[in-house]
Design a protein around this motif. Structure first.
Motif, PDB file in Angstrom:
ATOM      1  N   UNK A 177       0.829  -1.147   0.018  1.00 10.72           N
ATOM      2  CA  UNK A 177       0.027  -0.120  -0.007  1.00 10.72           C
ATOM      3  C   UNK A 177       0.782   1.127   0.209  1.00 10.72           C
ATOM      4  N   UNK A 178       0.442   2.142  -0.921  1.00 14.03           N
ATOM      5  CA  UNK A 178       1.561   3.365  -1.175  1.00 14.03           C
ATOM      6  C   UNK A 178       1.131   4.496   0.000  1.00 14.03           C
ATOM      7  N   UNK A 179       2.124   4.790   0.332  1.00  8.42           N
ATOM      8  CA  UNK A 179       2.362   5.951   1.473  1.00  8.42           C
ATOM      9  C   UNK A 179       2.993   7.111   0.902  1.00  8.42           C
ATOM     10  N   UNK A 180       2.423   8.349   0.674  1.00  6.42           N
ATOM     11  CA  UNK A 180       2.870   9.494   0.045  1.00  6.42           C
ATOM     12  C   UNK A 180       3.113  10.425   1.110  1.00  6.42           C
ATOM     13  N   UNK A 181       4.245  11.114   1.543  1.00  6.43           N
ATOM     14  CA  UNK A 181       4.104  12.176   2.660  1.00  6.43           C
ATOM     15  C   UNK A 181       4.660  13.465   1.822  1.00  6.43           C
ATOM     16  N   UNK A 182       4.002  14.323   1.974  1.00  9.67           N
ATOM     17  CA  UNK A 182       4.234  15.772   1.261  1.00  9.67           C
ATOM     18  C   UNK A 182       4.730  16.616   2.362  1.00  9.67           C
ATOM     19  N   UNK A 183       5.872  17.308   1.768  1.00 10.37           N
ATOM     20  CA  UNK A 183       6.542  18.538   2.516  1.00 10.37           C
ATOM     21  C   UNK A 183       5.846  19.666   2.596  1.00 10.37           C
TER      22      UNK A 183
END
Length: 120
Positions: free
Chosen positions: A114-120
């Motif tokens: 499952x894809x986790x994307x953390x934006x800055x």
């Protein structure tokens, strides 16, 4: 044996996500683990739990921020991720083995990720 990971998504840095892994056939001798992988990189150990004893193990990079635990539903394991950082961005996989090893080759069964994307 089936493992189904879910709960990924897009979150801002500093935020939280909880991943779930529904697995069949977990035994008291099983070890349930979470790994993550960026494209072009090796699969990296994140956390593991001895199912019977409940003892937990973490990579240094996530210690104090991530928590692996048994879920409320039978044969479910959670990965609670707090204080997320952009470098936590990856596809997260749950896996089942018999030893809390950080080597992915030690795990016999894997979920689909499952894809986790953390934006800055």
């Amino acid at each position: 044996v089936q493992l189904q990971a879910s709960g990924g998504g897009l979150v801002q840095a500093g935020g939280s996500l909880r991943l779930s892994c529904a697995a069949s056939g977990i035994l008291s001798s099983s070890v349930m683990a979470w790994f993550r992988q960026d494209p072009g990189k090796e699969r990296e150990f994140v956390a593991a739990m001895r199912w019977g004893r409940g003892s937990t193990y973490y990579a240094d990079s996530v210690k104090g921020r991530f928590t692996v635990s048994k879920g409320t539903a039978k044969n479910t394991v959670y990965l609670q991720m707090n204080s997320l950082k952009p470098e936590d961005t990856a596809t997260y996989y749950c896996a089942r083995g018999t030893s809390p090893d950080n080597n992915p080759g030690s795990y016999y069964y894997w979920g689909q990720g499952t894809l986790v994307t953390v934006s800055s």
